[in-house]
Write an enzyme that holds these catalytic residues in place. Structure first.
Site, PDB file in Angstrom:
ATOM      1  N   SER A 137     -15.135 -12.397  14.619  1.00 53.75           N
ATOM      2  CA  SER A 137     -16.046 -11.295  14.906  1.00 53.75           C
ATOM      3  C   SER A 137     -15.803 -10.171  13.905  1.00 53.75           C
ATOM      4  O   SER A 137     -14.731 -10.087  13.296  1.00 53.75           O
ATOM      5  CB  SER A 137     -15.806 -10.788  16.330  1.00 53.75           C
ATOM      6  N   TYR A 153      -9.589  -8.001  22.924  1.00 56.18           N
ATOM      7  CA  TYR A 153     -10.583  -8.854  22.254  1.00 56.18           C
ATOM      8  C   TYR A 153     -10.482  -8.747  20.737  1.00 56.18           C
ATOM      9  O   TYR A 153     -10.423  -9.751  20.018  1.00 56.18           O
ATOM     10  CB  TYR A 153     -11.987  -8.456  22.715  1.00 56.18           C
TER      11      TYR A 153
END
Length: 324
Positions: free
Chosen positions: A192, A205
């Site tokens: 990401s 995350y």
């Protein structure tokens, strides 16, 4: 003069000459690869030779929803054999039904908790026995909670790591040996942009997505160093995707990416054997700034111009969400 002394005197000269030769070769290859990259970046797909993935077995973790489901459809349309791993049996069936609507019936699903090492190895053996050895492994499954660090329960932190990064160790360990035996295969790591730039509310995350990048780059180095040039690796770092995973978040400058766009770009990157895929390309220009600009300037850019923390504060908390 002793022979060892002569050898000792010659070694520095040989070392310097070898360094000069290596630098010359490096610069020649650097120029060639840079021009090659520019050509491939500018050339449309129709002018490029794309990898044929027909009849190849593609396993997608988190394939029961979101981008994972669209990846299954996109790979299937390229005549690949699809294997979906997901923790949600109903979601797997929804993906299988979607493919069936398009007349695609070469899709098999398995309920797997990738954070469970023994279960991963057991389901891998079952997959190989019932479907065949995996040619393309897409490590897509992930979960997100979106809370400030002090609001993160210990179990949530542990679970985020187990699913987002530790699980990739188990899946790769399960399917890499056969790829090494053939010196052929492809491993796709879905990271990401939050793995390139730390993000508010994503302490767990974001850290796991940073780890995904390190995992990809280190494994890439291991394979290349030991001569496994036939095993391709693709790292994908997308911006926020409009799948509901970051529901409520309203980015200021760059709009959320549509899932179909992301799925299409990932499959294209695999067929082009791209090593690094950042979506959208404009983000690739921003990420180096954090190493070039003073930290306080980066914070002003992030907080005042991009308004990253403000946009993340609009996240609609509904517990920790899984993504595919």
């Amino acid at each position: 003069m002793m022979a060892s002394e002569i050898l000792h005197m010659e070694n520095p000269f040989k070392a310097v000459m070898q360094l000069i030769i290596d630098l010359i070769i490096f610069w020649l290859k650097a120029i060639f690869y840079t021009l090659e990259s520019l050509y491939y970046t500018l050339a449309p797909n129709r002018l490029r030779k794309l990898k044929d993935i027909s009849s190849q077995i593609v396993l997608i973790t988190g394939g029961g929803g979101g981008v994972g489901r669209l990846l299954a459809l996109r790979f299937a349309k390229a005549n690949a054999i699809i294997v979906v791993w997901d923790i949600n049996r109903e979601a797997i069936q929804t993906t299988i039904d979607l493919l069936a609507k398009y007349g695609i019936h070469n899709c098999t699903g398995y309920t797997v908790d990738i954070s469970n090492r023994e279960e991963v190895y057991r389901k891998a053996e079952q997959t190989i026995s019932e479907v065949g050895h995996v040619d393309i492994l897409v490590n897509n499954a992930a979960i997100v909670c979106c809370r400030p660090f002090w609001d993160l329960p210990d179990r949530v932190i542990q679970n985020t790591y187990n699913v987002n990064i530790i699980g990739q160790y188990w899946t790769v360990k399960a399917f890499l040996p056969y790829m090494m035996h053939r010196n052929n295969g492809h491993i796709v790591t879905i990271s990401s942009v939050t793995g390139m730039l730390g993000t508010y509310g994503c302490v767990d995350y974001s850290a796991t997505k940073y780890a995904c990048i390190g995992f990809h780059e280190s494994l890439f180095t291991d394979l290349k160093t030991h001569g496994y040039h036939g095993i391709q690796m693709t790292l994908v770092c997308p911006y926020y995707i409009n799948t509901g995973m970051f529901n409520g978040v309203r980015p200021r400058l760059v709009p959320m990416l549509e899932p179909q766009y992301v799925a299409d770009k990932i499959v294209d990157a695999v067929r082009k054997n791209e090593v690094w895929c950042v979506l959208p390309n404009s983000i690739r220009l921003l990420t180096p700034l954090k190493c070039l600009l003073p930290a306080k300037v980066c914070w002003e850019l992030m907080s005042r111009v991009i308004r990253g923390p403000d946009s993340m504060m609009m996240f609609e908390r509904r517990g920790c969400l899984a993504t595919g």
